[in-house]
Structure formats: structure tokens, C-alpha cells
Design a protein around this motif. Structure first.
Motif, mmCIF file in Angstrom:
data_model
loop_
_atom_site.group_PDB
_atom_site.id
_atom_site.type_symbol
_atom_site.label_atom_id
_atom_site.label_comp_id
_atom_site.label_asym_id
_atom_site.label_seq_id
_atom_site.Cartn_x
_atom_site.Cartn_y
_atom_site.Cartn_z
ATOM 1 N N SER A 23 0.809 -1.246 -0.120
ATOM 2 C CA SER A 23 -0.050 -0.040 -0.101
ATOM 3 C C SER A 23 0.813 1.346 0.130
ATOM 4 C CB SER A 23 -0.995 0.033 1.232
ATOM 5 O OG SER A 23 -0.241 0.405 2.435
ATOM 6 N N VAL A 24 2.097 1.265 0.212
ATOM 7 C CA VAL A 24 3.036 2.220 0.385
ATOM 8 C C VAL A 24 4.034 2.240 -0.706
ATOM 9 C CG1 VAL A 24 2.280 3.192 2.502
ATOM 10 C CG2 VAL A 24 4.069 1.290 2.451
ATOM 11 N N PRO A 25 4.437 3.128 -1.509
ATOM 12 C CA PRO A 25 5.559 3.161 -2.456
ATOM 13 C C PRO A 25 6.920 3.508 -1.851
ATOM 14 C CG PRO A 25 4.412 5.215 -2.685
ATOM 15 C CD PRO A 25 3.694 4.371 -1.483
ATOM 16 N N ILE A 26 7.150 3.049 -0.614
ATOM 17 C CA ILE A 26 8.464 3.315 0.393
ATOM 18 C C ILE A 26 8.797 2.054 0.796
ATOM 19 C CG2 ILE A 26 7.964 5.819 0.675
ATOM 20 C CD1 ILE A 26 7.286 4.927 3.449
ATOM 21 N N ALA A 27 10.043 1.867 1.213
ATOM 22 C CA ALA A 27 10.897 0.904 2.101
ATOM 23 C C ALA A 27 11.301 1.267 3.105
ATOM 24 C CB ALA A 27 11.805 0.170 1.035
ATOM 25 N N THR A 28 11.259 0.749 4.265
ATOM 26 C CA THR A 28 12.071 0.926 5.269
ATOM 27 C C THR A 28 12.881 0.029 5.633
ATOM 28 O OG1 THR A 28 10.207 2.215 6.593
ATOM 29 C CG2 THR A 28 11.690 1.001 7.996
ATOM 30 N N VAL A 29 14.261 0.283 6.033
ATOM 31 C CA VAL A 29 15.145 -0.609 6.261
ATOM 32 C C VAL A 29 15.978 -0.497 7.613
ATOM 33 C CG1 VAL A 29 17.600 -1.415 5.588
ATOM 34 C CG2 VAL A 29 15.900 -0.873 3.965
ATOM 35 N N ASN A 30 15.648 -1.260 8.601
ATOM 36 C CA ASN A 30 15.991 -1.129 9.992
ATOM 37 C C ASN A 30 17.243 -2.059 10.427
ATOM 38 O OD1 ASN A 30 14.715 0.084 12.673
ATOM 39 N ND2 ASN A 30 15.283 -2.054 13.183
ATOM 40 N N VAL A 31 18.198 -1.746 11.004
ATOM 41 C CA VAL A 31 19.145 -2.488 11.186
ATOM 42 C C VAL A 31 19.368 -2.588 12.811
ATOM 43 C CG1 VAL A 31 21.649 -3.290 11.098
ATOM 44 C CG2 VAL A 31 20.575 -2.439 9.345
ATOM 45 N N LEU A 32 19.153 -3.794 13.525
ATOM 46 C CA LEU A 32 19.108 -3.604 14.878
ATOM 47 C C LEU A 32 20.544 -4.380 15.334
ATOM 48 C CD1 LEU A 32 16.314 -4.176 17.668
ATOM 49 C CD2 LEU A 32 18.609 -5.637 17.730
ATOM 50 N N TYR A 33 21.460 -3.745 16.073
ATOM 51 C CA TYR A 33 22.329 -4.668 16.783
ATOM 52 C C TYR A 33 22.136 -4.827 18.308
ATOM 53 C CZ TYR A 33 25.023 -3.010 12.706
ATOM 54 O OH TYR A 33 25.496 -2.830 11.187
ATOM 55 N N ASN A 34 22.686 -6.061 18.452
ATOM 56 C CA ASN A 34 22.202 -6.699 19.921
ATOM 57 C C ASN A 34 23.235 -6.091 20.944
ATOM 58 O OD1 ASN A 34 21.359 -8.053 21.964
ATOM 59 N ND2 ASN A 34 22.295 -10.059 21.193
ATOM 60 N N VAL A 35 23.162 -4.776 21.079
ATOM 61 C CA VAL A 35 24.091 -4.077 21.864
ATOM 62 C C VAL A 35 23.486 -2.713 22.490
ATOM 63 C CG1 VAL A 35 25.231 -3.163 19.961
ATOM 64 C CG2 VAL A 35 26.503 -3.175 22.396
ATOM 65 N N GLY A 36 23.761 -2.687 23.717
ATOM 66 C CA GLY A 36 23.342 -1.397 24.324
ATOM 67 C C GLY A 36 24.117 -1.077 25.624
ATOM 68 N N SER A 37 23.736 -0.110 26.370
ATOM 69 C CA SER A 37 24.690 0.205 27.542
ATOM 70 C C SER A 37 24.818 -0.786 28.502
ATOM 71 C CB SER A 37 24.328 1.609 28.135
ATOM 72 O OG SER A 37 22.815 1.485 28.358
ATOM 73 N N ARG A 38 24.004 -1.643 28.490
ATOM 74 C CA ARG A 38 24.278 -2.820 29.596
ATOM 75 C C ARG A 38 25.302 -3.807 29.424
ATOM 76 N NH1 ARG A 38 19.933 -7.565 28.337
ATOM 77 N NH2 ARG A 38 19.738 -7.636 26.047
ATOM 78 N N ASP A 39 25.927 -3.666 28.068
ATOM 79 C CA ASP A 39 26.704 -4.402 27.652
ATOM 80 C C ASP A 39 28.430 -4.004 27.751
ATOM 81 O OD1 ASP A 39 25.477 -7.017 26.324
ATOM 82 O OD2 ASP A 39 24.665 -4.975 25.119
ATOM 83 N N GLU A 40 28.217 -2.661 28.296
ATOM 84 C CA GLU A 40 29.624 -1.847 28.448
ATOM 85 C C GLU A 40 30.382 -2.225 29.657
ATOM 86 O OE1 GLU A 40 27.656 1.844 26.443
ATOM 87 O OE2 GLU A 40 27.748 1.966 28.553
ATOM 88 N N ASP A 41 31.869 -2.225 29.484
ATOM 89 C CA ASP A 41 32.606 -2.369 30.713
ATOM 90 C C ASP A 41 32.205 -1.166 31.561
ATOM 91 O OD1 ASP A 41 34.903 -1.609 32.590
ATOM 92 O OD2 ASP A 41 36.267 -2.929 31.246
ATOM 93 N N GLU A 42 32.214 -1.495 32.759
ATOM 94 C CA GLU A 42 31.663 -0.455 33.751
ATOM 95 C C GLU A 42 32.755 0.798 33.932
ATOM 96 O OE1 GLU A 42 31.599 -1.180 37.960
ATOM 97 O OE2 GLU A 42 32.974 -2.948 37.818
#
Length: 413
Positions: free
Chosen positions: A22-41
Motif C-alpha cells: 500500500s505504500v511506495p516506500i521501503a523501510t530498512v531497519n538494522v538492530l544491533y544486539n548491544v546497548g549500554s548494559r553491555d559496556e565495561d563499567e
């Protein structure tokens, strides 16, 4: 019902395709499995820093934005404690441009020292503007550090201490990139007027040769059960006294999460909620008050936040909140009130799914949680919550021993 096709490349990249003609556009989403919880303190804020660095040029493309703008596209990104998410929309006829751009920065950043210095300054300025120079800007940072003693949720996405970003080296940046920004640690969702076979061919062409990284096995320190109330008072140059309260709740996929979410709606989602009705309208101790859940993957928080009217003490306001809480714990809510909050939750879900981009992001996040079909189960899980579930949730979650309370005191001239 959101339909999708799913496949995985040999390098581990998970790909989902949601077709909407129904829409003449495309959405491309790239999710990386990393957030601030994965950081060295001792090196926090890197996930957020990378959100900025990923727009600073990649191995073969010195400017990410320019080629996208030339084909009528736009993009953005966000980081939270659990994920880093990049998304763009563009005319479907130019879909391959999105694959070219996203694959090149997954392949390798430019690692230009000048880009690091520019983005470092941007992040430091953002920290100052949003946390140091904003009224109540440090409130949530302070509250989470009070509520969490060991889990990485205790520091904000922007970092626990801005010195960690100030001292970040190019070697630190490279190490973080090659640990987390690998195809086997990512989910690609393509949505819109697209066909699964076309997307599969493009994914193989542009992402298939990117080397996989070492598998990332998350082993985070888990928060022990809180057994006594925590309190903290701080003062600042803010317009009014404020109260922030946090209660530990189940994680996003755990039993009891949806009951906790609806409980927060009953307490403070709208102007007809318990807290607003009793403490703003009927007994105006607060100028504003609300409640919500953080919705995090690991056990999160139900947060109550209110700003006091002039002349009201923090102690009196806190007692009033406690009174409303005790009422919810002691007396089961009516069927009418439960239907109201369920309808609100359903409406939010339905309206969010009207946007193609939201569908793409939700598919990516559901895949991260372990099953893309979770996106189609959300409504049923909301409807399955009973009044008894709400009361039991309130009795367990809204315990004083499970609470962390921050009194934010306005300085008096």
C-alpha cells in the motif's frame, strides 16, 4: 497480524521481510544486539557514542547522509540500555542504496581520528545539555543508580561518567566495533512495497561476504532482590520539589510483565488514572504526576514521577502516593477500570502498527527477544491479564522493601 518472511545468511545475519504493497516506500531497519548494559563499567557510553560514529563515514563511503538524501531518503538512530537501532526510509525504487549504505558501515567504519574527535565533542555537549544544564536532568540517572546496585542498568545510556568518553581511544573504538557490530549480532528488517525474494538477493549481495564475529554470550551481573527501602535526597536549581519512585518489575519476556505494565497505567498513565485523579484533581498536592514501566529486556522498573505544588512538603506528598498505592494493593480493581486500561494499551498498539517504520522496529526487537511472532502475541497477552493479576502484581511490586525514592528538592533563594 503482521506477516513476515524470515531467513538467515551464512554469516549469521537474521533478515526479516514484511511486505506492504500500500505504500511506495521501503523501510530498512538494522538492530544491533548491544546497548549500554553491555559496556565495561569503566568504559561506559560507548554504545551511544557508536550511534554517532556510524554516521561519520565507512570504509568506502565517506559520507552516509549525502547518497541517501540524493535518492530522497532519510534516516535516524537510537540507543537504549538493550539495543542500538538504525533505520531509514526511501523510495522503494532506490532500495539497493540502503543495502549499499548499511552493509558498508557494517563491514567497517573509516576509523578516522577526526571523526572520533568530532563525535566525542558532540556527545560531551549532549551530556552537558541534557544531564547537567537541564532542570531535573540528572534525576533518572540518580534514581537508577539508587535502584540498581549491580546490574549495568544503573548507569545511563550516555555513560556513567563523561570522562569515559573523553578518554576513549581509537583502539577502544575498534575493539567495541568488532565485538558487537557483526552480522551475527544484528537483525535486518526490510518493510514496505518489497518482495521477499528481491530482499534475499540484495541481502546476499551486500551483506553475505561480511565476516561473522565471535559469538557474543551475554553474562551480566544480576540484580539481587531488594529487601529494604532506599531513600536519597538531593537539591538543585529546579522550579519545584519533585518525587521519583522506582519499583523492580519483571523483564520484557518474563511472567508478570504485562500485569506490571497495566498496573502502571492504572496508577498514572492518563488524566483519569488513580494518582492524577486523587493527587492533582481532588487533593492538588502535585502539579503533575505519572507512572510508567521501563520495558527493558532484563528486569526493569515501574517509575512514579511527580512535581509538587508550592507549599507541599516532600514528606506529605510521598505519604499521599503511598496511600494511593495501598488502595490498589488492598482492593481489587473493577472490571470497568481494567477494560479502560486494556483499551488504552490496545489503542497504543494498534496506532503504533499503522506506521511502517514502527512495524519494522517491532519485528526487529521481537526477533532479538527470541521470536519475531511476539509482535503478534502482544494483544493476547494484554487481554489475558485479570483483575486478580493486577492486585497480586501490586502487592508484590509496590512493596516498601522494593522501593527506591528520590526527593529532588528545589533550592530556595
Amino acid at each position: 497480524m503482521i506477516d513476515f518472511n524470515q531467513f538467515k545468511l551464512s554469516n549469521g545475519l537474521q533478515v526479516l521481510v514484511h511486505t506492504d504493497p500500500s505504500v511506495p516506500i521501503a523501510t530498512v531497519n538494522v538492530l544491533y544486539n548491544v546497548g549500554s548494559r553491555d559496556e565495561d563499567e569503566n568504559k561506559t557510553g560507548f554504545a551511544h557514542l557508536f550511534e554517532h560514529l556510524m554516521f561519520g563515514g565507512s570504509k568506502n563511503i565517506p559520507s552516509y547522509d549525502e547518497p541517501l538524501q540524493l535518492v530522497g531518503g532519510e534516516n535516524n538512530a537510537f540507543t537504549n540500555p538493550d539495543i542500538t537501532n538504525y533505520f531509514l526510509t526511501l523510495p522503494v525504487t532506490n532500495l539497493e542504496t540502503a543495502f549499499w549504505l548499511e552493509s558498508d558501515r557494517m563491514l567497517s567504519l573509516s576509523f578516522d581520528p577526526k571523526v572520533l574527535e568530532v563525535q566525542r565533542k558532540v556527545v560531551i555537549e549532549e551530556y552537558k545539555q541534557n544531564y547537567l544544564n537541564q532542570p531535573y536532568g540528572d534525576a533518572m540517572m540518580t534514581l537508577k543508580a539508587l535502584a540498581y546496585q549491580t546490574h549495568p542498568y544503573r548507569w545511563p545510556t550516555i555513560g556513567r561518567d563523561i570522562s569515559h568518553i573523553e578518554q576513549a581511544t581509537l583502539d577502544d573504538v575498534k575493539s567495541f566495533f568488532y565485538k558487537f557490530y557483526r552480522p551475527n549480532n544484528a537483525v535486518l528488517v526490510v518493510a514496505g512495497q518489497v518482495e521477499a525474494e528481491e530482499v534475499k538477493q540484495l541481502a546476499e549481495k551486500w551483506f553475505g561476504d561480511i565476516p561473522a564475529g565471535e559469538p557474543y554470550h551475554r553474562q551480566l551481573p544480576q540484580e539481587a532482590e531488594q529487601t529494604e527501602p532506599r531513600h536519597l535526597k538531593k537539591a538543585g536549581d529546579v522550579p519545584a520539589h519533585a518525587i521519583y519512585k522506582a519499583f523492580h518489575i519483571p523483564g520484557r519476556t518474563q511472567a508478570g510483565y504485562h500485569a506490571a505494565d497495566l498496573l502502571s497505567d492504572i496508577l498514572g498513565r492518563s488524566r483519569s488514572s488513580r494518582l492524577f485523579t486523587q493527587l492533582v484533581k481532588e487533593n492538588p498536592l502535585f502539579s503533575s504526576i505519572n507512572a510508567y514501566v521501563t520495558g527493558s529486556v532484563d528486569p526493569g522498573l515501574l517509575i512514579i514521577h511527580g512535581r509538587l505544588n508550592e507549599g507541599v512538603t516532600l514528606e506529605a506528598a510521598d505519604e499521599a502516593i503511598t496511600s494511593v498505592i495501598e488502595e490498589v494493593k488492598e482492593k481489587r480493581i473493577s472490571g470497568e477500570e481494567l477494560r479502560k486500561v486494556k483499551n488504552q494499551a490496545e489503542s497504543t498498539l494498534v496506532f503504533s502498527e499503522m506506521e511502517l517504520l514502527n512495524r519494522a522496529m517491532s519485528l526487529a526487537f521481537s526477533t532479538l527477544l527470541g521470536d519475531p511472532n511476539l509482535i503478534n502475541q502482544e494483544s493476547a497477552k494484554i487481554q489475558a491479564v485479570t483483575a486478580e493479576d493486577i492486585q497480586q502484581s501490586a502487592q508484590k511490586i509496590l512493596s516498601a522493601n522494593n522501593s527506591s525514592t528520590l526527593f529532588y528538592e528545589a533550592l530556595v533563594d
